[in-house]
Motif scaffolding. Structure first.
Motif, short mmCIF file in Angstrom:
data_model
loop_
_atom_site.label_atom_id
_atom_site.label_comp_id
_atom_site.label_asym_id
_atom_site.label_seq_id
_atom_site.Cartn_x
_atom_site.Cartn_y
_atom_site.Cartn_z
N TRP A 145 0.82 -1.20 0.00
CA TRP A 145 0.00 0.00 0.00
C TRP A 145 0.86 1.25 0.00
O TRP A 145 0.60 2.20 -0.75
CB TRP A 145 -0.92 -0.01 1.22
CG TRP A 145 -1.82 -1.20 1.29
CD1 TRP A 145 -1.59 -2.36 1.97
CD2 TRP A 145 -3.08 -1.36 0.66
NE1 TRP A 145 -2.62 -3.24 1.79
CE2 TRP A 145 -3.57 -2.64 1.00
CE3 TRP A 145 -3.87 -0.54 -0.15
CZ2 TRP A 145 -4.79 -3.13 0.55
CZ3 TRP A 145 -5.09 -1.01 -0.60
CH2 TRP A 145 -5.55 -2.28 -0.25
N THR A 146 1.86 1.27 0.87
CA THR A 146 2.82 2.37 0.95
C THR A 146 4.20 1.75 1.12
O THR A 146 4.36 0.52 1.16
CB THR A 146 2.51 3.31 2.12
OG1 THR A 146 2.70 2.59 3.36
CG2 THR A 146 1.09 3.83 2.05
N SER A 147 5.21 2.59 1.23
CA SER A 147 6.56 2.07 1.44
C SER A 147 6.70 1.37 2.78
O SER A 147 7.63 0.59 2.99
CB SER A 147 7.58 3.22 1.35
OG SER A 147 7.28 4.21 2.33
N ALA A 148 5.76 1.61 3.71
CA ALA A 148 5.85 1.01 5.04
C ALA A 148 4.84 -0.11 5.27
O ALA A 148 5.09 -1.00 6.09
CB ALA A 148 5.65 2.08 6.11
N LEU A 149 3.71 -0.11 4.59
CA LEU A 149 2.63 -1.06 4.85
C LEU A 149 2.50 -2.05 3.71
O LEU A 149 2.33 -1.66 2.55
CB LEU A 149 1.31 -0.32 5.05
CG LEU A 149 0.08 -1.19 5.33
CD1 LEU A 149 0.26 -1.99 6.61
CD2 LEU A 149 -1.18 -0.34 5.39
N VAL A 150 2.57 -3.36 4.06
CA VAL A 150 2.44 -4.45 3.08
C VAL A 150 1.43 -5.45 3.61
O VAL A 150 1.49 -5.85 4.78
CB VAL A 150 3.79 -5.14 2.82
CG1 VAL A 150 3.61 -6.33 1.88
CG2 VAL A 150 4.79 -4.17 2.24
N THR A 151 0.51 -5.86 2.74
CA THR A 151 -0.46 -6.90 3.07
C THR A 151 -0.07 -8.18 2.34
O THR A 151 0.20 -8.16 1.15
CB THR A 151 -1.88 -6.47 2.66
OG1 THR A 151 -2.26 -5.32 3.41
CG2 THR A 151 -2.88 -7.58 2.93
N LYS A 152 -0.04 -9.29 3.10
CA LYS A 152 0.36 -10.58 2.54
C LYS A 152 -0.75 -11.59 2.80
O LYS A 152 -1.30 -11.65 3.91
CB LYS A 152 1.66 -11.08 3.18
CG LYS A 152 2.83 -10.12 3.04
CD LYS A 152 4.06 -10.66 3.75
CE LYS A 152 5.22 -9.69 3.65
NZ LYS A 152 6.43 -10.20 4.36
N SER A 153 -1.06 -12.39 1.80
CA SER A 153 -2.06 -13.44 1.95
C SER A 153 -1.57 -14.69 1.25
O SER A 153 -0.84 -14.62 0.25
CB SER A 153 -3.41 -13.01 1.36
OG SER A 153 -3.29 -12.74 -0.03
N SER A 154 -1.96 -15.83 1.78
CA SER A 154 -1.56 -17.11 1.19
C SER A 154 -2.66 -18.12 1.40
O SER A 154 -3.44 -18.03 2.36
CB SER A 154 -0.26 -17.63 1.81
OG SER A 154 -0.44 -17.94 3.17
#
Length: 354
Positions: free
Chosen positions: A124-133
């Protein structure tokens, strides 16, 4: 409109709000003056030992061949075929596809038994990442996980859920949250909490573990106090430009509490210590490790051609009197235009959110 605006301005211009803002600004200035860096995550607090030196995720048995075809590098897009024989942990055939851009990462894998796994990450931003598996095993059900990682200048916060569900009349599954904060330029402290409820018929469990990481110029030490009654400590050191070594100790205290061990038996202590080293040559690397239970392992990776890698893995378990040997070849191919684009001067692409 002016009256409503004045009412809203009151919440930001009143003496209490101004005092809190000044305190936060002063606190932020002092943190910046310390020169703190991001310490990573609690999950990867010992990554230099577990991923860079040890063979935990690299050892295998049997014969394996990986064929990878790259169609693009910006964005990254490639497919691969994996064939194996004589291995208990690897399927005879698996097909995988991967796509990566500065914001999106997609990966999917399917084998000959129609077991499907996939990952989708979004930055989303340089600091926030969403991960799904997601993993779907025929006849064994499915597993889904959802994770959010926030990477600050001197801290990392993570929130992860595994198989969350409200179909049974309440929340079931597992929820894990962790926070790792740099206290000084070398020391970082963290905490991790796990909430788990397998079914509504059982009560939820909440456990906490604590972590510490100390980073020097050429060595890193980390320790974790596990809620189940265990301690995990690791030490990594770079000996030379080409040699790095690590040691890890896991101690488990089984039934050491007031209730004692299973069936009222007295508690006992169990522990394993592993030591390993990695040596990097110009076109190859060698890893070796030995643990206190008598298991010896080694891994040799060698680039025999610009697009061909050869890997040899061996393991001997002395207490069980067993041995494993693995041989793998990896071939990467790409169109001439893709190779020229990658070698073009000034070519640089932001890393996908792996």
């Amino acid at each position: 409109m002016e009256a409503s605006k004045q009412e809203l301005d009151f919440f930001t211009t009143n003496p209490v709000a101004l005092s809190l803002r000044n305190v936060y600004a002063s606190f932020s200035e002092r943190r910046e003056a310390l020169g703190l860096s991001n310490p990573g995550t609690v999950e990867n607090i010992a990554k230099e030992v577990q991923r860079d030196v040890f063979l935990n995720n690299l050892t295998f048995s049997g014969i394996r061949a990986d064929l990878t075809k790259a169609f693009s590098v910006a964005p990254l897009f490639q497919v691969s075929h994996a064939l194996s024989m004589g291995s208990q942990g690897l399927p005879p055939y698996a097909y995988a596809a991967m796509y990566g851009s500065p914001r999106v990462f997609l990966q999917a894998n399917i084998d000959n038994d129609f077991a499907l796994s996939g990952r989708f990450n979004y930055r989303w931003t340089s600091a926030l990442v969403t991960k799904s598996s997601v993993q779907i095993m025929p006849g064994q059900g499915a597993m889904f996980s959802f994770e959010n990682d926030y990477t600050g200048a001197d801290f990392t916060a993570s929130l992860k859920t595994i198989n969350p569900s409200i179909l049974d009349g309440g929340l079931t599954g597992a929820v894990m949250g962790s926070y790792l904060q740099s206290i000084t330029p070398r020391l970082a402290l963290g905490i991790e909490g796990v909430w788990n409820r397998s079914a509504m018929a059982y009560g939820p469990d909440l456990i906490f573990s604590y972590a510490a990481r100390y980073k020097s110029n050429d060595w890193i030490a980390s320790a974790q106090l596990l809620a189940q009654g265990g301690v995990q400590a690791s030490y990594w050191r770079r000996l030379t430009d080409k040699v790095e070594a690590g040691v890890e100790t896991n101690l488990q205290f089984v039934g050491m509490g007031p209730a004692g061990g299973p069936l009222g038996m007295p508690g006992r202590k169990e522990g394993v210590t592993t030591i390993g080293a990695k040596y990097d040559f110009r076109q190859s690397s060698v890893r070796a490790q030995l643990d206190s239970q008598g298991k010896v392992g080694c891994l040799l990776e060698k680039r025999v051609a610009p697009a061909v890698n050869l890997t040899f893995a061996g393991e001997i378990d002395h207490p069980k009197n067993t041995a494993k040997i693995g041989l793998a070849i990896s071939i990467e191919s790409a169109d001439e235009e893709v190779m020229m684009a990658q070698e073009r001067p000034g070519f640089e692409q932001a890393s996908p959110p792996f």
